[in-house]
Write a protein that holds these residues in place. Structure first.
Motif, PDB file in Angstrom:
ATOM      1  N   GLN A   1       0.818  -1.209   0.000  1.00 22.59           N
ATOM      2  CA  GLN A   1       0.000   0.000   0.000  1.00 22.59           C
ATOM      3  C   GLN A   1       0.857   1.266   0.000  1.00 22.59           C
ATOM      4  O   GLN A   1       0.353   2.354  -0.262  1.00 22.59           O
ATOM      5  N   ALA A   2       2.142   1.142   0.289  1.00 20.69           N
ATOM      6  CA  ALA A   2       3.043   2.295   0.278  1.00 20.69           C
ATOM      7  C   ALA A   2       3.478   2.664  -1.139  1.00 20.69           C
ATOM      8  O   ALA A   2       4.023   3.748  -1.359  1.00 20.69           O
ATOM      9  N   GLU A   3       3.238   1.781  -2.106  1.00 18.79           N
ATOM     10  CA  GLU A   3       3.632   2.031  -3.489  1.00 18.79           C
ATOM     11  C   GLU A   3       2.517   2.749  -4.238  1.00 18.79           C
ATOM     12  O   GLU A   3       1.340   2.569  -3.944  1.00 18.79           O
ATOM     13  N   VAL A   4       2.911   3.525  -5.232  1.00 15.19           N
ATOM     14  CA  VAL A   4       1.925   4.127  -6.117  1.00 15.19           C
ATOM     15  C   VAL A   4       1.743   3.184  -7.303  1.00 15.19           C
ATOM     16  O   VAL A   4       2.704   2.594  -7.791  1.00 15.19           O
ATOM     17  N   MET A   5       0.492   2.999  -7.704  1.00 15.22           N
ATOM     18  CA  MET A   5       0.175   2.053  -8.765  1.00 15.22           C
ATOM     19  C   MET A   5      -0.679   2.722  -9.833  1.00 15.22           C
ATOM     20  O   MET A   5      -1.696   3.341  -9.530  1.00 15.22           O
ATOM     21  N   LEU A   6      -0.253   2.578 -11.079  1.00 12.62           N
ATOM     22  CA  LEU A   6      -1.026   3.047 -12.218  1.00 12.62           C
ATOM     23  C   LEU A   6      -1.762   1.854 -12.802  1.00 12.62           C
ATOM     24  O   LEU A   6      -1.147   0.859 -13.179  1.00 12.62           O
ATOM     25  N   VAL A   7      -3.078   1.959 -12.876  1.00 17.54           N
ATOM     26  CA  VAL A   7      -3.918   0.904 -13.426  1.00 17.54           C
ATOM     27  C   VAL A   7      -4.344   1.326 -14.827  1.00 17.54           C
ATOM     28  O   VAL A   7      -5.010   2.360 -14.994  1.00 17.54           O
ATOM     29  N   THR A   8      -3.953   0.575 -15.835  1.00 20.06           N
ATOM     30  CA  THR A   8      -4.312   0.860 -17.235  1.00 20.06           C
ATOM     31  C   THR A   8      -3.881  -0.335 -18.086  1.00 20.06           C
ATOM     32  O   THR A   8      -3.717  -1.430 -17.581  1.00 20.06           O
ATOM     33  N   GLU A   9      -3.678  -0.117 -19.375  1.00 23.91           N
ATOM     34  CA  GLU A   9      -3.172  -1.139 -20.297  1.00 23.91           C
ATOM     35  C   GLU A   9      -2.125  -0.500 -21.206  1.00 23.91           C
ATOM     36  O   GLU A   9      -2.083   0.721 -21.367  1.00 23.91           O
ATOM     37  N   LEU A  10      -1.282  -1.333 -21.828  1.00 24.47           N
ATOM     38  CA  LEU A  10      -0.190  -0.821 -22.666  1.00 24.47           C
ATOM     39  C   LEU A  10      -0.678  -0.019 -23.867  1.00 24.47           C
ATOM     40  O   LEU A  10      -0.018   0.939 -24.272  1.00 24.47           O
TER      41      LEU A  10
END
Length: 163
Positions: free
Chosen positions: A110-119
């Motif tokens: 949860q400390a990481e930033v995550m980008l949710v998408t597709e290539l």
């Protein structure tokens, strides 16, 4: 006929038992991150429309154009995790010494930033077909993680992906 069905079920079970749970290789389990279902639906809709005209572009070319965009100088660069909502695949995106994108072997914290998408969405951003603001408005991207890192990623991508 019943025996054939039983054999097929055993074969499918065997494949799924040995599949990498993190990368969902067998396709039987769906990894869900916050915002990923909305991104999933939005990406499918855009793909069906053929709007970005990059459906047949190989993933390594999509990734190359995105990585090239990340090389541009910017004050808000931050390492992040990329989660491909449809593929259910995690990647680490590291900025130093140069942009590196590698498969992630452990689940993000949860400390990481995550980008949710597709290539294909990242490629559309990198090639100027889509701006970051448009991608957010269309629900093609979602950012998870600590607020400060989410803001940094958003400011960075707003600056480099102006369409």
């Amino acid at each position: 006929m019943l025996k054939l069905g039983a054999v097929a079920a055993v074969c499918l079970y065997s494949v799924s038992a040995f599949a990498c749970g993190l990368h969902q290789s067998a396709g039987f389990n769906m990894t869900i991150e916050q915002g990923s279902l909305d991104v999933f639906a939005s990406v499918i809709e855009v793909r069906q429309s053929g709007e970005f005209n990059n459906a047949n572009k190989p993933d390594h070319f999509r990734l190359f154009s995105f990585k090239s965009s990340l090389e541009k100088p910017h004050a808000n660069k931050v390492d992040f995790t990329l989660f491909e909502a449809i593929k259910g695949h995690y990647s680490d995106v590291k900025m130093e010494p140069s942009v590196q994108v590698t498969g992630k072997d452990i689940l993000p914290t949860q400390a990481e930033v995550m980008l949710v998408t597709e290539l294909d969405i990242l490629d559309a951003l990198a090639t100027g077909i889509l701006s970051w603001d448009e991608a957010k408005h269309l629900g093609l991207v979602h950012i998870n993680g600590p607020e400060q890192k989410k803001r940094a990623l958003d400011v960075w991508f707003t600056g480099i992906f102006q369409g």
